[in-house]
Design a protein around this motif. Structure first.
Motif, PDB file in Angstrom:
ATOM      1  N   ASP A 107     -42.933   9.967 -45.514  1.00 12.45           N
ATOM      2  CA  ASP A 107     -43.615  10.357 -46.759  1.00 12.45           C
ATOM      3  C   ASP A 107     -45.123  10.282 -46.532  1.00 12.45           C
ATOM      4  OD1 ASP A 107     -43.815  11.327 -49.360  1.00 12.45           O
ATOM      5  OD2 ASP A 107     -43.806   9.333 -50.246  1.00 12.45           O
ATOM      6  N   THR A 139     -42.190  13.983 -43.288  1.00 10.76           N
ATOM      7  CA  THR A 139     -41.169  13.900 -44.333  1.00 10.76           C
ATOM      8  C   THR A 139     -40.512  12.521 -44.336  1.00 10.76           C
ATOM      9  OG1 THR A 139     -40.745  16.276 -44.175  1.00 10.76           O
ATOM     10  CG2 THR A 139     -39.023  14.930 -45.191  1.00 10.76           C
ATOM     11  N   LEU A 140     -40.101  12.042 -43.171  1.00 10.30           N
ATOM     12  CA  LEU A 140     -39.421  10.739 -43.090  1.00 10.30           C
ATOM     13  C   LEU A 140     -40.345   9.585 -43.454  1.00 10.30           C
ATOM     14  CD1 LEU A 140     -37.295  11.219 -39.849  1.00 10.30           C
ATOM     15  CD2 LEU A 140     -36.463  11.129 -42.213  1.00 10.30           C
ATOM     16  N   ASP A 142     -38.013   6.748 -48.028  1.00  9.76           N
ATOM     17  CA  ASP A 142     -38.772   7.067 -46.827  1.00  9.76           C
ATOM     18  C   ASP A 142     -38.964   5.792 -45.998  1.00  9.76           C
ATOM     19  OD1 ASP A 142     -41.737   5.969 -47.391  1.00  9.76           O
ATOM     20  OD2 ASP A 142     -40.893   6.779 -49.246  1.00  9.76           O
TER      21      ASP A 142
END
Length: 132
Positions: A54, A51-52, A112
């Motif tokens: 991307d 998530t961080l 991100d």
């Protein structure tokens, strides 16, 4: 890259983080043994890193693999092919992140980590080894 992990930015990720955490915990078997480290700890950490960064979510376990390989070159359980396997897997990691970094350079800035690196004044021209 500091803005990506600032409290206000992490707040933006909160609904997604909560949903993914709930999904993992809801899938934990009840009344039967399971591997907590793999099922919960590693999976949750890997989801958050994807998530961080991307990073493609469906490939998130590569992040765990590359981390293991990076720190365990001499471990036959991790790199049974020795240094040659270690090099090949790190080159795959490097290639994947360079591709993502270059893609982010051609897209509008997002929040991100890879996008922030790709657009940062001091990090927008990183060499592959600096990125790795």
């Amino acid at each position: 890259v500091q803005p990506a992990v600032a409290p206000n930015m992490l707040k933006e990720f909160e609904p997604l983080i909560r949903a993914r955490t709930k999904e993992i915990l809801d899938a934990v078997p009840v009344g039967e043994p399971f591997d907590w480290v793999d099922t919960v700890s590693i999976e949750l950490t890997t989801m958050m890193l994807a998530t961080l960064f991307d990073f493609p979510f469906e490939d998130r376990r590569k992040l765990t693999r590359w981390s293991d390989v990076t720190t365990n070159r001499e471990n036959p359980d991790i790199c049974p092919g020795g240094e040659e396997q270690w090099k090949q897997e790190l080159l795959e990691c490097l290639s994947t992140f360079m591709e993502l970094y270059q893609k982010k350079q051609n897209e509008p800035l997002r929040n991100d980590l890879i996008s922030l690196l790709a657009h940062g004044e001091k990090t927008k021209n990183m060499t592959p080894m600096e990125l790795l």
